[in-house]
Enzyme design. Structure first.
Site, PDB file in Angstrom:
ATOM      1  N   LEU A 525       0.803  -1.217   0.000  1.00 50.61           N
ATOM      2  CA  LEU A 525       0.000   0.000   0.000  1.00 50.61           C
ATOM      3  C   LEU A 525       0.836   1.267   0.000  1.00 50.61           C
ATOM      4  O   LEU A 525       0.384   2.301  -0.508  1.00 50.61           O
ATOM      5  CB  LEU A 525      -0.930   0.010   1.221  1.00 50.61           C
ATOM      6  CG  LEU A 525      -1.984  -1.097   1.283  1.00 50.61           C
ATOM      7  CD1 LEU A 525      -2.807  -0.971   2.559  1.00 50.61           C
ATOM      8  CD2 LEU A 525      -2.889  -1.056   0.069  1.00 50.61           C
ATOM      9  N   GLY A 526       2.022   1.252   0.572  1.00 52.48           N
ATOM     10  CA  GLY A 526       2.848   2.457   0.603  1.00 52.48           C
ATOM     11  C   GLY A 526       4.015   2.301   1.547  1.00 52.48           C
ATOM     12  O   GLY A 526       4.159   1.286   2.239  1.00 52.48           O
ATOM     13  N   ALA A 529       8.628   6.707   6.590  1.00 56.07           N
ATOM     14  CA  ALA A 529       9.979   6.913   7.103  1.00 56.07           C
ATOM     15  C   ALA A 529      10.471   5.707   7.889  1.00 56.07           C
ATOM     16  O   ALA A 529      11.673   5.475   7.991  1.00 56.07           O
ATOM     17  CB  ALA A 529       9.997   8.163   7.973  1.00 56.07           C
ATOM     18  N   LYS A 548       1.658  -2.823   9.147  1.00 56.40           N
ATOM     19  CA  LYS A 548       2.828  -1.958   9.005  1.00 56.40           C
ATOM     20  C   LYS A 548       4.066  -2.728   9.431  1.00 56.40           C
ATOM     21  O   LYS A 548       4.114  -3.332  10.503  1.00 56.40           O
ATOM     22  CB  LYS A 548       2.672  -0.693   9.841  1.00 56.40           C
ATOM     23  CG  LYS A 548       3.831   0.264   9.664  1.00 56.40           C
ATOM     24  CD  LYS A 548       3.513   1.656  10.161  1.00 56.40           C
ATOM     25  CE  LYS A 548       4.646   2.607   9.815  1.00 56.40           C
ATOM     26  NZ  LYS A 548       4.349   3.993  10.204  1.00 56.40           N
ATOM     27  N   ASP A 655       3.701  12.480  15.161  1.00 55.77           N
ATOM     28  CA  ASP A 655       4.032  12.399  13.726  1.00 55.77           C
ATOM     29  C   ASP A 655       2.779  12.682  12.894  1.00 55.77           C
ATOM     30  O   ASP A 655       2.463  11.957  11.956  1.00 55.77           O
ATOM     31  CB  ASP A 655       4.597  11.017  13.398  1.00 55.77           C
ATOM     32  CG  ASP A 655       5.181  10.968  11.978  1.00 55.77           C
ATOM     33  OD1 ASP A 655       5.576  12.034  11.471  1.00 55.77           O
ATOM     34  OD2 ASP A 655       5.206   9.873  11.384  1.00 55.77           O
TER      35      ASP A 655
END
Length: 1111
Positions: A525-526, A529, A548, A655
């Site tokens: 998906l992406g 950092a 993640k 963040d």
């Protein structure tokens, strides 16, 4: 040579026969010309017996229907009518009259038909209906030749023909049609279709006003008339000037009704007409207003190629409107279009055109056409390629919306569309190239969304990818993609094979990429950092999740293994707390964390949508900006999420960036990526340097302790970026960037676009001094008026949904109870019937009153069907009344309702001019016997005496005298002065129903009439498949009483809300003196009282009461 002699004689006979036929035809034509040139005042009607000429008078023209049967076989026709009939038979297959040897005669006949018949008012007024029909048939046949179409215009016949068509159409639509009305309309619509088929002649048709009559005929009841109107309008709509004039009329509503309810051929022609009309903006707006999107999408399940092609091109045009584009996605349009592109459906088609269908309709052959012909594989392939190109065009327009584009990618659309760019040498080269252009354009639009770009880098070789990029973002011109297609088609076979393999590699439906723990990785998906995010699914489940992956070797976690282990331990501990604590609609849910191969994996909720950062990039490339309403909607949700985190959970995100804020459907905000979040103790400060520097606050850059106000700074940066589409602090020089952040130096928001409240909120959030910077509660107080408006809309929406849910719950409960009651009643009827028969038989053999019971038993035995059926009807009414009033079902209440209903029925019967018939007597008598059988025989006998005392006439029979004596002994005396006239409740219901049906049968209006449309939809809901007689009675009763109860919203559409808004300045009803419905009321819908008011207004406008008073 006997054979040769025979052949020679045969040839001579044939030649003589042909010569004789030609001479006879010439003679017939001259005779017809002479008859037509006779002035109408000198014409003799009638002349010849119809029966004697019947053999010569055709049945080959099926359009001549015998609207009224011949009176006793005798009917006289004029000589001219017979000649016209013969003409239509002899030349029914002729099309080029101008090249016929008798061209001059044909032209003279045509001229005479127009001058002396069509435009001669005297003749038109006195000619029989069948005679004028034959004139129209001959005109239709001659006008197949374009030369005669020009002659008709020069003679001024088009205007007269249009006027006559309007007269006939008004009679037809007003249910007062004369003989041959349908046939006349079919022939006239054909003539106008032929005129409209030529570009330069369309103006003649619209100038005559014929297009208005053709639009009104879209409400025709006969298929042939409807098809004739559709074909003529479709030919007219080819011209932009004609389209504009047609779009001014009320055409879309009828077209959508045809698409929803009619047969395949009607749907096909209607879709083609609507496709042409959608070039006009007001037509597209009407499709949206009349809720046409669900109807159009329902047609995508059809297998007819031409119907699908027209419907998809309608969608291409209407989805240019952003709201319509979103609606198509909500109704599942994107999935349906991709399903068509996958090519796993079997399609059918035909070779018919507008011209051929028009000829077949006029000749009565329309029903014989096959709309699913066996086409050759080449024809099917050609039509399929055109359909796929249309689907690509629709997906291109839909991809302008970022959420739509994301759904296309999520539904494996990039793979499905990319397969279409590969060369297909077996198909037509020109069509294949065009399909490749459409497919490349769709892919280029999807590539414009930043998050999709990594997909395309895997598809094309470098040179082709450069050309693909150079086209630019959101370029609609299909010609811009021709060079790209040519470059692709010139590639070597090995290079094409490699592209095909690359396309297969992005197929989301292939086997999982890999397994991590118990999770199958489906898609990347992406990246961020600190790691990557994948779409995953648990091995034993079906739900999609996000996972993640955090690389623990990142310097942010420490320089050596000891520091990294400590950081990981703390992160896992914090994530465990977050997982157990966070329950907020604007905060992502965390499910699980685990370590594997020096990587930390965080399993979380999968948010369907795109990050806010991608929306920034997309809007910047499209040169658009956020509306202020949308800006506040997003920022308010962000404030709600931060207040929950800061004040209730004492969590600092640390963040907060546009890439960590997901926008879902209807801009629903979800704050994600809590990998750096920290739970702090009360009044404590954090010191670690984490997060993205562009959104970091001054105290973080200065390595000072910071708290929750760091997230407020980031929220201010995000608000600024929503207003300008650029971050407030941006520089390639890190030192310069840090200086700008510490000093809070940024470009001001451009004036004139947003209110001062936006700039003030940004200024307060970007206060460099942390002590002076407001916390999230103070920020919310600054925008309290905006938040109150947002909360008000939410509350209104919630209340409307709750009430709608409650109505649905009650309706479902009511239907369920009714179904159960009907089932119980049916079984109860059978049981009581057998019990009554047994009791009567027992009593007749043992009681002294045997004679009386025998008379009753024999009476009920005479009509067993009647004695069973009619009580069921009464019982059904009783059950329905109980269900609709939501009474309890105790026995005492049931008997009370039964007495009340029985009193009404008896009052009605007494008020009638004649005595009650025996079925009514038996019906009420049987109900009483069943109802009282459970209460005791004494009550049963009292009720029987009461019924008899009302004077109901018994059924004549051998036992009549016994029953009469019994009736007389139980009579009731009522003073005449106390007798009053009562109002028949059934009559009141019928009067109200008559009004509703009267309005819906009025001729269709040429312009939009929202009041009539609302009434029409109400009538349809009354007689829908979901309704029943019991429901019909209840609805009309509430309507006649003007009940303040709202009508169920299953029939209302957005046009009703337009009606409410348009009437906001007027008094709506006696109970609403303000006449200004709020948005909440609009959502709630209309009450029966308001519907009654609308009905009365329409009746007044249509002159209903003028007619009834005269009657």
């Amino acid at each position: 040579m006997p054979d040769q002699d025979t052949k020679a004689k045969s040839t001579e006979k044939t030649a003589d026969k042909q010569q004789g036929t030609t001479t006879r035809d010439y003679s017939d034509l001259k005779r017809l010309r002479c008859l037509l040139n006779v002035q109408s005042s000198k014409q003799q009607l009638p002349a010849i017996n119809f029966d004697s000429a019947q053999n010569n008078m055709t049945k080959s023209e099926p359009t001549i229907r015998t609207g009224g049967h011949r009176a006793r076989g005798q009917w006289h026709e004029s000589t001219e009518a017979v000649e016209l009939e013969n003409f239509s038979i002899n030349y029914k297959n002729e099309r080029n009259f101008s090249k016929h040897p008798q061209h001059q005669l044909f032209q003279e006949i045509f001229t005479a038909l127009v001058r002396n018949r069509l435009i001669c008012r005297e003749w038109v007024n006195r000619a029989p209906s069948i005679h004028f029909l034959r004139v129209l048939i001959c005109l239709r046949l001659l006008m197949r030749d374009p030369c005669y179409q020009e002659i008709l215009h020069k003679l001024g016949g088009i205007e007269d023909l249009a006027q006559y068509m309007e007269i006939v159409a008004n009679e037809y639509l007003g249910y007062a049609e004369e003989q041959h009305c349908v046939d006349k309309l079919v022939n006239m619509t054909y003539i106008f279709q032929k005129l409209a088929a030529v570009k330069d002649q369309r103006e003649w048709v619209t100038a005559s006003g014929a297009h208005k009559t053709l639009v009104s005929l879209l409400g025709a009841r006969d298929t042939t008339v409807l098809l004739g109107a559709l074909l003529a309008l479709a030919s007219l709509a080819e011209s932009s000037e004609c389209r504009e004039k047609i779009s001014e009329l009320n055409v879309v509503e009828n077209l959508l009704m045809i698409l929803h309810e009619y047969d395949l051929l009607s749907k096909r022609l209607t879709a083609e007409l609507l496709r042409l009309l959608c070039a006009e903006p007001q037509i597209k707006e009407q499709v949206k207003l009349y809720e046409g999107i669900p109807i159009l999408l329902s047609l995508l399940h059809s297998d007819h190629l031409k119907l699908l092609w027209s419907v998809i091109w309608i969608l291409v045009q209407v989805c240019e409107d952003p709201e319509t584009s979103v609606e198509i996605r909500i109704w599942g349009g994107i999935k349906q279009l991709l399903h068509i592109l996958q090519g796993d459906r079997n399609f059918v088609s035909d070779r018919s055109s507008i011209g051929s269908l028009s000829s077949a309709n006029a000749a009565g052959r329309i029903q014989q056409l096959h709309l699913s012909e066996d086409l050759s594989p080449g024809e099917i392939e050609e039509n399929t390629v055109s359909l796929q190109a249309a689907c690509c065009a629709a997906l291109t327009e839909l991809a302008l919306n970022d959420t739509n584009a994301h759904q296309v990618v999520q539904e494996n659309g990039v793979y499905t569309i990319a397969k279409l760019i590969l060369p297909n040498k077996q198909s037509n080269a020109a069509q294949t190239n065009l399909l490749q252009c459409y497919a490349f354009r769709t892919l280029r639009f999807l590539f414009s969304m930043e998050r999709n770009r990594p997909l395309f880098k895997r598809l094309f070789p470098t040179d082709l990818f450069e050309t693909f990029i150079d086209i630019g973002h959101y370029v609609r011109d299909i010609g811009a993609y021709k060079d790209l297609v040519s470059q692709l088609n010139l590639l070597l076979e090995d290079e094409l094979k490699q592209i095909a393999e690359n396309i297969e590699s992005i197929n989301q439906k292939k086997a999982p990429l890999k397994y991590i723990g118990d999770y199958a990785v489906l898609d990347h998906l992406g990246s961020g950092a600190f790691g990557c995010v994948y779409k995953v699914r648990k091995r034993s489940g079906q739900n999609l999740l996000a996972m993640k992956e955090v690389n623990l070797h990142n310097p942010a976690f420490g320089k050596d293994k000891k520091d990294r282990d400590s950081s990981v331990k703390n992160i896992v501990s914090e994530l465990t707390i977050i997982k157990e604590q966070l329950y907020h609609p604007n905060v992502v849910r965390y499910y699980k964390t685990f370590l594997e191969n020096d990587r930390l994996y965080i399993v979380m909720e999968l948010i369907e949508g795109a990050p806010l950062g991608e929306h920034f990039n997309s809007l910047k490339e499209k040169h658009h900006h956020f509306s202020e309403e949308r800006l506040w909607k997003i920022f308010i949700q962000l404030c709600l999420a931060l207040r929950y985190l800061h004040k209730e959970k004492r969590i600092v995100h640390r963040d907060l960036t546009p890439n960590n804020i997901m926008l879902g459907d209807k801009d629903k905000v979800t704050v994600t990526d809590f990998g750096l979040a920290k739970q702090k103790q009360e009044s404590s400060k954090l010191t670690s340097m984490v997060g993205t520097i562009l959104y970091s606050c001054p105290e973080v850059l200065k390595s000072e302790p910071y708290g929750e106000k760091a997230d407020v700074w980031a929220a201010g940066c995000i608000l600024y970026q929503m207003a300008t589409l650029s971050p407030p602090f941006c520089s390639t020089n890190m030192l310069s960037l840090a200086t700008k952040i510490v000093e809070a130096v940024y470009e001001p928001v451009p004036e004139g676009i947003y209110s001062e409240k936006v700039t003030d909120t940004i200024r307060r959030c970007l206060t460099p001094d942390a002590e002076a910077r407001p916390d999230i509660v103070e920020v919310s107080s600054m925008i309290s008026d905006v938040m109150m408006k947002y909360l008000d809309r939410l509350s209104t929406s919630q209340l409307a949904l709750e009430r709608k849910l409650e109505r649905e719950r009650r309706r479902t409960q009511r239907y369920f109870m009714e179904a159960n009651r009907n089932a119980v009643t049916c079984h109860h009827e059978l049981a009581l019937l057998s019990q009554e028969t047994f009791e009567k038989a027992s009593l007749s053999s043992s009681s002294s009153g045997a004679a009386s019971l025998k008379s009753e038993l024999s009476e009920s035995a005479e009509l067993p069907g009647e004695g069973c059926h009619i009580p069921c009807g009464k019982e059904e009414d009783r059950v329905c009344e109980e269900v609709l009033s939501e009474d309890n079902f105790q026995l005492e209440s049931v008997e009370k309702d039964l007495y009340s209903e029985l009193d009404d029925e008896l009052d009605v019967s007494d008020n009638c001019s004649s005595s009650s018939s025996s079925p009514l007597k038996e019906s009420t008598f049987s109900i009483l016997k069943r109802s009282f059988s459970a209460s005791g025989r004494e009550r049963h006998s009292q009720a029987r005496d009461f019924i008899a005392g009302l004077g109901s006439r018994p059924r004549p029979g051998p036992q009549m005298s016994t029953f009469v004596v019994e009736s007389a002994s139980a009579g009731i005396a009522v003073s005449q002065r106390k007798v009053r006239q009562i109002c028949d409740p059934i009559q009141q219901i019928l009067i109200q129903l008559h009004k509703v049906i009267y309005i819906t049968q009025l001729p269709p209006a040429l312009h939009h009439d929202l009041k009539r449309r609302v009434i029409e939809r109400f009538k349809k809901s009354l007689f829908s498949q979901q309704s029943n007689p019991c429901n019909l009675k209840s609805e009309i009763k509430k309507l006649s009483q003007g009940s303040p109860e709202p009508i169920e919203l299953n029939f209302l559409t957005s046009d009703y809300h337009s009606l409410r808004h348009s009437r906001a300045a007027n008094n709506w009803s006696p109970s609403d003196p303000t006449g200004s419905p709020s948005s909440f009321e609009v959502e709630e819908g209309v009450t029966y009282e308001q519907m009654q008011t609308v009905i009365e207004e329409v009746l007044e406008e249509s002159g209903y009461y003028n007619f009834t008073t005269k009657r």
